[in-house]
Each structure stands twice: as structure tokens, then as C-alpha cells.
Design an enzyme around this catalytic site. Structure first.
Site, PDB file in Angstrom:
ATOM      1  N   LEU A 161       7.213   1.616   3.650  1.00 15.97           N
ATOM      2  CA  LEU A 161       8.209   2.092   2.683  1.00 15.97           C
ATOM      3  C   LEU A 161       8.924   3.342   3.190  1.00 15.97           C
ATOM      4  CD1 LEU A 161       6.302   1.584  -0.703  1.00 15.97           C
ATOM      5  CD2 LEU A 161       8.122   0.165   0.260  1.00 15.97           C
ATOM      6  N   GLY A 163       0.839  -1.185   0.000  1.00 14.96           N
ATOM      7  CA  GLY A 163       0.000   0.000   0.000  1.00 14.96           C
ATOM      8  C   GLY A 163       0.876   1.238   0.000  1.00 14.96           C
TER       9      GLY A 163
END
Ligand code: NI
Length: 178
Positions: A101, A46
Site C-alpha cells: 500500500l 496486511g
């Protein structure tokens, strides 16, 4: 399509509450395509708009993607959610080992609602609802948190959070030495 630059902890944009999206047009749809491409390239499940420097309430997810032999991520079921809002949460919670991330190479167990319902607008502006449980519910809660300036490490105890941030610093230092 283009790959967008990722913002990493402690970039201040990651700690801001993102703004509501009021205009859904071609420009926005192109941006969401870029977000998806960036997510696949960086092996994410995501991605939230603030993570690529745009403080607006938009996320993309694909909890069903697969990896090919070369380790490239293949599309499973990509979904773009504009102005997502959690409208139901279960009593039951689950623990899941999460990564982000924006906090590279680190992971930790986070407690989340086992089941949620999310209302959002799709890329045409239509209002939709999605019911999610387990992994999909975790991914959605993680990404929606990003829109409120919350990172998964903010759900950890101070001790665990500090340990993880020290490991992040070490990993970054090691990378810079190479
Ligand atoms: Ni994240």
C-alpha cells in the site's frame, strides 16, 4: 473507527526500525481496529503501523478476506500481531508477486521463506505463536519487514528496484496531471 492516512515511499518512517510496544491498553486496541479498517478500505492484505505513521512494532493481517460484488473487502480472519518475531524459517523458499500500500500500483516477485513460525502478543498481551506457510507466510514476512524498515523492493536487484521506482514515479506524475 477511523481511516488512517497512509505513508508512501519514500517517507522516512518506512525506513526506520520500529519500537517495541510496551503497553497494551484500550487506546492501542482502538488503534489496531483503525489499522484493520484502513487495510480493508485500501484493499490491503496486511498493514504495518509505520505505514500509518506510527513507528511501533504492530501489524494487522487478513489473508482470508473476500471481496463482495461491489469490490468491498469482507472480513475473513483478521489478526493483530504485537511485537511479532520470526522464530523459525524453512530452508525452502518461494517466489510470490508482492505489492504494498505504500508503493501504490506496483508489483514484483520476491523470494520468501516457504514456512515460518512467528511469536507475538495478541491484543490482550498474551504470548502466542502462529505457524504459517505459502501465502500467509509471505504476508507475515512482508509486514514484519516493515517493522525493520525494509520494503519488498529492498529484496529486488538494483536494476529491478530502479525500474519499479521509475514506474512508480511515472504513475504518480500521470495521476497528478489528471
Ligand atoms: Ni507493505
Amino acid at each position: 473507527m477511523s481511516i488512517l492516512a497512509l505513508r508512501e515511499y519514500p517517507d522516512p518512517i518506512l525506513h526506520q526500525k520500529a519500537e517495541v510496544v510496551s503497553k497494551i491498553d484500550d487506546e492501542l486496541r482502538l488503534f489496531l481496529d483503525d489499522m484493520l479498517e484502513t487495510m480493508y478500505t485500501d484493499h490491503g492484505v496486511g498493514l504495518a503501523a509505520p505505514q500509518v505513521g506510527v513507528s511501533k512494532r504492530m501489524i494487522v493481517i487478513d489473508a482470508e478476506q473476500k471481496e463482495d460484488e461491489e469490490g468491498h473487502h469482507q472480513k475473513g480472519n483478521p489478526i493483530a500481531l504485537i511485537n511479532p518475531e520470526i522464530i523459525y524459517t524453512s530452508e525452502e523458499t518461494i517466489f510470490f508477486c508482492e505489492g504494498c500500500l505504500s508503493i501504490p500500483e506496483q508489483r514484483a516477485d520476491v523470494e520468501r521463506f516457504q514456512k515460518i513460525k512467528v511469536r507475538y502478543q495478541d491484543t490482550t498481551g498474551a504470548v502466542k505463536e502462529i505457524e504459517a506457510e505459502d501465502y500467509l507466510a509471505v504476508v507475515l514476512q512482508h509486514e514484519i519487514d516493515h517493522l525493520n524498515g525494509i520494503l519488498y523492493i529492498d529484496h529486488l536487484s538494483r536494476l529491478k528496484r530502479n525500474m519499479l521506482l521509475k514506474k512508480l514515479e511515472k504513475a504518480r506524475a500521470a495521476k497528478n496531471e489528471k
